[in-house]
Motif scaffolding. Structure first.
Motif, PDB file in Angstrom:
ATOM      1  N   ALA A  89       0.948  -1.408   0.054  1.00 47.35           N
ATOM      2  CA  ALA A  89       0.271  -0.319  -0.113  1.00 47.35           C
ATOM      3  C   ALA A  89       0.242   1.279   0.288  1.00 47.35           C
ATOM      4  CB  ALA A  89      -1.089  -0.061   1.146  1.00 47.35           C
ATOM      5  N   ARG A  90       2.209   1.325   0.281  1.00 48.21           N
ATOM      6  CA  ARG A  90       3.072   2.126   0.648  1.00 48.21           C
ATOM      7  C   ARG A  90       3.278   2.629  -0.888  1.00 48.21           C
ATOM      8  NH1 ARG A  90       4.979  -1.908   2.593  1.00 48.21           N
ATOM      9  NH2 ARG A  90       7.348  -2.814   2.105  1.00 48.21           N
ATOM     10  N   LYS A 185      -4.912  -4.631  10.706  1.00 47.47           N
ATOM     11  CA  LYS A 185      -4.308  -3.745  11.231  1.00 47.47           C
ATOM     12  C   LYS A 185      -4.942  -2.313  11.207  1.00 47.47           C
ATOM     13  CE  LYS A 185      -0.591  -7.893  10.200  1.00 47.47           C
ATOM     14  NZ  LYS A 185       0.450  -7.810  10.351  1.00 47.47           N
ATOM     15  N   ALA A 186      -5.095  -1.822   9.965  1.00 48.67           N
ATOM     16  CA  ALA A 186      -5.424  -0.623   9.749  1.00 48.67           C
ATOM     17  C   ALA A 186      -5.833  -0.059  10.526  1.00 48.67           C
ATOM     18  CB  ALA A 186      -5.258  -0.742   8.178  1.00 48.67           C
ATOM     19  N   ARG A 187      -6.993  -0.575  10.628  1.00 48.02           N
ATOM     20  CA  ARG A 187      -8.203  -0.479  11.932  1.00 48.02           C
ATOM     21  C   ARG A 187      -8.405   0.615  13.266  1.00 48.02           C
ATOM     22  NH1 ARG A 187     -13.865  -2.861  10.279  1.00 48.02           N
ATOM     23  NH2 ARG A 187     -12.511  -4.932  11.494  1.00 48.02           N
ATOM     24  N   ASN A 188      -7.392  -0.322  13.086  1.00 48.98           N
ATOM     25  CA  ASN A 188      -6.747  -0.496  14.810  1.00 48.98           C
ATOM     26  C   ASN A 188      -5.598   0.169  14.803  1.00 48.98           C
ATOM     27  OD1 ASN A 188      -7.902  -2.661  15.881  1.00 48.98           O
ATOM     28  ND2 ASN A 188      -6.309  -4.582  15.263  1.00 48.98           N
ATOM     29  N   GLY A 200      -2.405  13.999  22.830  1.00 54.34           N
ATOM     30  CA  GLY A 200      -1.850  14.917  22.380  1.00 54.34           C
ATOM     31  C   GLY A 200      -0.007  14.305  22.070  1.00 54.34           C
ATOM     32  N   LYS A 201       0.019  13.265  21.953  1.00 54.99           N
ATOM     33  CA  LYS A 201       1.379  12.843  22.649  1.00 54.99           C
ATOM     34  C   LYS A 201       1.989  11.644  21.064  1.00 54.99           C
ATOM     35  CE  LYS A 201      -0.388  10.332  26.749  1.00 54.99           C
ATOM     36  NZ  LYS A 201      -1.057   8.485  27.108  1.00 54.99           N
ATOM     37  N   PRO A 202       3.500  11.617  21.053  1.00 59.29           N
ATOM     38  CA  PRO A 202       3.950  11.219  20.221  1.00 59.29           C
ATOM     39  C   PRO A 202       3.090   9.638  19.113  1.00 59.29           C
ATOM     40  CG  PRO A 202       5.230  11.099  20.920  1.00 59.29           C
ATOM     41  CD  PRO A 202       3.526  11.478  21.754  1.00 59.29           C
ATOM     42  N   PHE A 203       3.200   9.433  18.044  1.00 55.79           N
ATOM     43  CA  PHE A 203       2.625   8.349  17.090  1.00 55.79           C
ATOM     44  C   PHE A 203       3.280   8.347  16.452  1.00 55.79           C
ATOM     45  CE2 PHE A 203       0.008   6.033  14.635  1.00 55.79           C
ATOM     46  CZ  PHE A 203       0.022   5.019  15.896  1.00 55.79           C
ATOM     47  N   ASP A 204       4.280   7.629  15.928  1.00 52.42           N
ATOM     48  CA  ASP A 204       4.832   6.890  14.956  1.00 52.42           C
ATOM     49  C   ASP A 204       4.213   6.338  13.384  1.00 52.42           C
ATOM     50  OD1 ASP A 204       7.001   7.040  16.135  1.00 52.42           O
ATOM     51  OD2 ASP A 204       7.163   4.375  16.778  1.00 52.42           O
ATOM     52  N   THR A 205       4.324   7.344  12.837  1.00 49.02           N
ATOM     53  CA  THR A 205       3.401   6.732  10.982  1.00 49.02           C
ATOM     54  C   THR A 205       4.074   5.354  10.880  1.00 49.02           C
ATOM     55  OG1 THR A 205       3.876   9.438  11.197  1.00 49.02           O
ATOM     56  CG2 THR A 205       3.113   8.293   8.555  1.00 49.02           C
ATOM     57  N   ASP A 206       3.106   5.073  10.336  1.00 46.07           N
ATOM     58  CA  ASP A 206       3.831   3.515   8.828  1.00 46.07           C
ATOM     59  C   ASP A 206       2.737   3.748   7.763  1.00 46.07           C
ATOM     60  OD1 ASP A 206       2.753   0.982   7.632  1.00 46.07           O
ATOM     61  OD2 ASP A 206       3.820   0.415   9.657  1.00 46.07           O
ATOM     62  N   LEU A 207       3.833   4.742   6.707  1.00 47.11           N
ATOM     63  CA  LEU A 207       2.826   4.248   5.439  1.00 47.11           C
ATOM     64  C   LEU A 207       2.180   3.513   5.400  1.00 47.11           C
ATOM     65  CD1 LEU A 207       6.504   5.927   3.936  1.00 47.11           C
ATOM     66  CD2 LEU A 207       3.875   7.605   4.992  1.00 47.11           C
ATOM     67  N   LEU A 212      -4.081   2.540   3.920  1.00 44.36           N
ATOM     68  CA  LEU A 212      -4.846   1.741   4.136  1.00 44.36           C
ATOM     69  C   LEU A 212      -5.873   2.371   5.011  1.00 44.36           C
ATOM     70  CD1 LEU A 212      -3.254  -1.879   4.381  1.00 44.36           C
ATOM     71  CD2 LEU A 212      -4.973  -0.321   2.566  1.00 44.36           C
ATOM     72  N   ALA A 213      -5.665   3.109   5.664  1.00 44.36           N
ATOM     73  CA  ALA A 213      -6.784   4.032   6.597  1.00 44.36           C
ATOM     74  C   ALA A 213      -7.701   5.082   5.780  1.00 44.36           C
ATOM     75  CB  ALA A 213      -6.072   4.590   7.936  1.00 44.36           C
ATOM     76  N   ARG A 214      -6.722   5.733   5.317  1.00 46.24           N
ATOM     77  CA  ARG A 214      -7.407   6.012   4.150  1.00 46.24           C
ATOM     78  C   ARG A 214      -8.398   6.003   3.115  1.00 46.24           C
ATOM     79  NH1 ARG A 214      -3.542  10.182   1.216  1.00 46.24           N
ATOM     80  NH2 ARG A 214      -5.039  11.244   0.915  1.00 46.24           N
TER      81      ARG A 214
END
Length: 403
Positions: A89-90, A185-188, A200-207, A212-214
């Motif tokens: 997907a990336r 996985k994308a929904r979670n 307001g917490k940091p979060f690692d982006t998974d491309l 898939l979330a989009r």
């Protein structure tokens, strides 16, 4: 710059034909379409005489591999499939397009001014597609819709590719499971991402999961490569399970379940229609399928899947579909309005209408008559192709930089 295309038989497609009509263009947009009396052509406008010709919007191929699968280049010019990860997907088709590939010139000769370029079907999830014009100096010049859809595949191709690697998925069961796992996985991931943002917490982006979330959010369409009727039903079942916007691509056996697709309002980008039955899942391919699907109420577009069928043959596929029962008006819509609407591009392309891109083609006559040809092609208001009658060949404006 203002250009007025005057005197032709204007076919807006999304509206009634106008004999002796005018299409007024300012810079890269259409600003007026109507009769000579209805359109006020300003002084100083460049006049293009289309008398005796047909004037139509540029055609759209909604499923092509132009520039990522270059003709005659072998492995060096084939960047269609990154077959190292079932969930790609990336990956983005945009990153592999060569705008100097000869197929873009062929597209113009066939009156095709817009294409949605897609990764191939080797992976269950192949990657992101992109909408481009068929003329430009760089791919950045050509892009008109950077984020359109994500390409996915069911059926023989992905199970063969990964079966030969002794990896999952090697069966239809495995391919469907791969898609289901990816969307779960994308929904979670989306839930965790949104919670982190709210706190307001940091979060690692998974491309991969972000893409898939989009799809799950409805921002991107889901272009599902599928031929066999049972695979088409699997595609619908998965879409209903996860709630994304499904577009069936190829749909070779779609005519066998046309009522099923119509009831669920699932569109089909149909084709290619000129191929041999080169694998089992194509054994029910027929030129009658376009008419059957359309009469059942399915919205269809027609594709070449270039380079499977040369892209300049797009209109010929439509013409032969008419020969086998497709209504001619629907055939023209399947090359223009329908592919634009199916993939959410109808605010940019697909008709001769004020506000849309000035992609205009002057034909020698009805394009569904195979003896007619594209005479002049305008992309974003610029004439980039004309047919040289004396030489008997088309001429494309050079894309390369010249001092």
């Amino acid at each position: 710059m203002t250009t007025a295309i005057i005197g032709g038989y204007v076919v807006p497609v999304d509206g009634q034909p106008i004999d002796g009509g005018t299409v007024l263009v300012e810079d890269d947009k259409i600003v007026a379409v109507g009769t000579q009396a209805e359109v006020d052509v300003p002084d100083g406008a460049e006049l293009v005489d289309a008398s005796g010709s047909w004037v139509l919007p540029g055609f759209i191929d909604a499923h092509a591999h132009l520039g990522v699968h270059e003709e005659g280049e072998g492995w060096s010019g084939n960047d269609t499939n990154e077959m190292t990860d079932p969930n790609g997907a990336r990956f983005r088709a945009l990153d592999g397009i060569d705008p100097y590939e000869v197929g873009f010139d062929d597209a113009l000769a066939g009156g095709v001014t817009s294409v949605v370029i897609k990764p191939g079907s080797g992976n269950p999830i192949g990657g992101q597609t992109v909408g481009v014009k068929t003329w430009g100096r760089t791919v950045l010049d050509m892009v008109f819709a950077e984020h359109v859809s994500v390409k996915s595949a069911l059926g023989e191709n992905p199970k063969r590719v990964y079966g030969e690697k002794d990896k999952t998925p090697s069966t239809r069961l495995g391919v469907a499971a791969t898609l289901r796992e990816a969307f779960t996985k994308a929904r979670n991931y989306a839930a965790q991402r949104d919670a982190a943002r709210a706190e307001g917490k940091p979060f690692d982006t998974d491309l991969t999961l972000e893409t898939l979330a989009r799809v799950l959010d409805g921002e991107l369409y889901w272009d599902q490569h599928t031929h066999r009727a049972d695979d088409i039903v699997t595609a619908v079942r998965l879409a209903e399970e996860f709630g994304y916007k499904l577009v069936v691509n190829h749909g070779t056996e779609g005519h066998l379940i046309a009522d099923f697709l119509a009831e669920r309002d699932v569109p089909v980008i149909l084709g290619p229609l000129f191929t041999s039955r080169s694998k089992v899942e194509l054994r029910n391919r027929t030129l009658r399928s376009a008419g059957i699907l359309a009469r059942a109420g399915v919205e269809i577009a027609i594709t070449t899947d270039h380079p499977v069928v040369p892209i300049n043959f797009l209109v010929y596929q439509a013409a032969l579909a008419v020969k086998d029962g497709l209504d001619p008006e629907t055939a023209l819509r399947a090359l223009t309005v329908n592919p634009a609407r199916i993939l959410g591009l109808d605010d940019k392309v697909g008709a001769l209408k004020p506000g849309l891109d000035a992609d205009v083609v002057i034909w020698s006559g009805d394009p569904l008559d195979v003896m007619n040809r594209a005479l002049r092609v305008f992309v974003r208001g610029r004439e980039v192709y004309h047919f040289d009658e004396a030489a008997g060949e088309g001429v494309v404006v050079d894309r390369r930089y010249r001092e």
